[in-house]
Design an enzyme around this catalytic site. Structure first.
Site, mmCIF file in Angstrom:
data_model
loop_
_atom_site.group_PDB
_atom_site.id
_atom_site.type_symbol
_atom_site.label_atom_id
_atom_site.label_comp_id
_atom_site.label_asym_id
_atom_site.label_seq_id
_atom_site.Cartn_x
_atom_site.Cartn_y
_atom_site.Cartn_z
ATOM 1 N N GLU A 216 -9.418 4.700 1.724
ATOM 2 C CA GLU A 216 -9.291 3.957 0.463
ATOM 3 C C GLU A 216 -10.614 3.381 -0.058
ATOM 4 O OE1 GLU A 216 -6.060 1.136 0.816
ATOM 5 O OE2 GLU A 216 -4.574 2.748 0.586
ATOM 6 N N GLU A 341 -0.908 7.873 4.311
ATOM 7 C CA GLU A 341 -0.305 6.539 4.245
ATOM 8 C C GLU A 341 0.805 6.538 3.207
ATOM 9 O OE1 GLU A 341 -2.427 2.884 3.715
ATOM 10 O OE2 GLU A 341 -4.076 3.506 5.008
#
Length: 476
Positions: A216, A341
């Site tokens: 991320e 995720e």
């Protein structure tokens, strides 16, 4: 002792039907994990079967990192529990801060602990993706990932810190992200050295699925340019960083898969422009895979910002957009994709991801799993209730051919799967959920036959010709 299922061959219809009682645990799935390789958009095993991966995240964000037995990091008991539920992969978090706590000095003890966990999971047939994890860049801003010595920026005097996820808007953190992308102070050089040391340490371990370069990542001061349609100018710079880090790993681990993840505005509905000519060049490394996340903004806002939970009704539209972006990336790159995720307390939101993954034969890592042992109060099996009903699924772990269609109903356990058989040195392997068939299951196969032991939690299927093989499994 559990009653074994009975076997009946119905020759008139060329259909094999199997019926019986409760699924038992003995299965080839408990063999040690073998090396996977990338071929086009697929992961292939040593038998040339197309592999589908279902698993969980285990990401330790605080020092001392990856300490088996601390009530967080997975242990041998956790590996057995996960394998028993059919999971065959773990996304194990690693930290730049842990890899290189001091400038230029790799922590060999940390590498040893990571290697040990890989071995423990691999012994139960579980493949490990090593995720270079960060949230909030560094402890400097109350996050994790980058060591303090690697960055010069610090919070401004009196600058408010709203915490996750809004701290990404802090001007000081954006300046620090610019340091990363500009390689200020050699931060990328040091990160490359740390990831190369990690890759070299595990390069001989077949259970290692690959290394994910960065979790991320935030664009820094370029973030406003990413809205409303992505940021090709930033992604050009961003892809160059991925190429640089991948090349560093290639110097010590030429065959190890490397996972690229889009910048985190992806989670805010933006597409990625990586490998998107003419903005960015195509991917030339044949051992690159695509890692993406599938969160619903409305659901996350309810969790982290206290907004009404009723907003989750908007989630299906967002999931459709996220998956369309993933489809675009895979179509132009022909690389494997994994949802590394996703996760939500609402089973409806989980189902949005799982159904779309099944439709595309895409693997996943659920967020998040914490060890059931070693804490002050040991926890029970977390895969009970509605969560387990969704995540513990009947699915084809390894297919001797090309998948064509797959559907699993978590309410009834009905599983339907069709694939086009191709040469392989082992049969198709289907994990049979231990959550959905309390009284056993029955199975019909067209175009093939069952060759596994009656009652096995792994159904083995061989083709009987060149026609598509269809497997229809249901609760008895």
């Amino acid at each position: 002792m559990r009653r074994l299922i009975t076997l009946a061959l119905v020759a008139a219809t060329a259909v094999l039907s199997v019926a019986g009682a409760q699924v038992h645990a003995e299965s080839p799935s408990r063999q040690r994990a073998g090396e996977l390789r990338i071929q086009g958009r697929w992961f292939l095993d040593e038998h040339d079967r197309r592999v589908l991966l279902h698993g969980v995240n285990n990401v330790d964000k605080t020092a001392p990192y990856v300490q088996p037995g601390d009530g967080f990091t997975v242990t041998a008991e956790d590996a057995r529990l996960l394998a028993g539920h059919g999971f065959n992969t773990v996304r194990l978090g690693v930290s730049f801060d842990g890899l290189m706590p001091n400038r230029g000095e790799v922590d060999e003890g940390y590498l040893d602990r990571i290697a040990h966990v890989v071995d423990v999971l691999g012994a139960e047939g579980i493949h490990v993706l090593l995720d270079n994890h960060q949230d909030g860049l560094s402890e400097i801003w109350g996050g994790n990932g980058f060591p303090e010595w690697a960055l010069e920026s610090r919070p401004f005097p009196g600058e408010p810190n709203p915490g996750f996820p809004l701290y990404y808007l802090m001007p000081s953190m954006n300046r620090a992200w610019d340091e990363v992308w500009n390689n200020s102070n050699g931060v990328l050089d040091h990160l490359g050295d740390a990831l190369a040391a990690l890759a070299e340490r595990v390069s001989d371990k077949p259970a290692v699925l690959g290394v994910e370069l960065l979790n991320e990542p935030w664009p820094g001061t370029a973030f406003p340019t990413c809205f409303p349609a992505g940021c090709p100018a930033f992604d050009r710079e961003y892809q160059a960083v991925h190429e640089r880090l991948t090349e560093r790993i290639r110097g010590v681990a030429p065959e190890l898969p490397v996972f690229w993840e889009p910048n985190v505005t992806w989670n805010q509905l933006m597409p990625t422009h990586m490998a998107d000519p003419p903005w960015t060049p195509p991917i030339t490394d044949e051992r690159v895979a695509f890692s993406f996340h599938d969160y619903c903004l409305a659901s996350q806002a309810a969790t982290y910002l206290g907004l009404p939970e009723e907003l989750v009704g908007a989630c299906p539209a967002q999931h459709e957009l996220t998956w369309s972006h993933a489809d675009d990336f895979v179509a132009r790159t022909n690389v494997p994709a994994m949802v590394t995720e996703f996760g939500d307390g609402d089973p409806r939101v989980l189902a949005n991801t799982l159904e779309r993954a099944d439709e595309r034969f895409v693997g996943w890592h659920y967020w998040h799993y914490t060890s059931v042992v070693g804490s002050a109060e040991e926890r029970g099996d977390p895969f009970g209730g509605e969560l387990g009903k969704q995540l513990v699924r009947t699915y084809p772990r390894a297919t001797a051919g090309t998948p064509e269609s797959m559907d699993f109903d978590p309410e009834t356990g009905r599983f339907e799967y069709t694939y086009q058989p191709e040469p392989a040195t082992a049969p198709t392997e289907i994990y049979v959920s231990d959550r959905h068939y309390p009284n056993g299951y029955e199975v019909s196969v067209r175009g093939g036959r069952v060759v596994s032991e009656p009652g096995s939690s792994t159904l083995l299927v061989e083709s009987t010709g060149s026609d598509p093989v269809t497997v229809d499994l249901r609760a008895e």
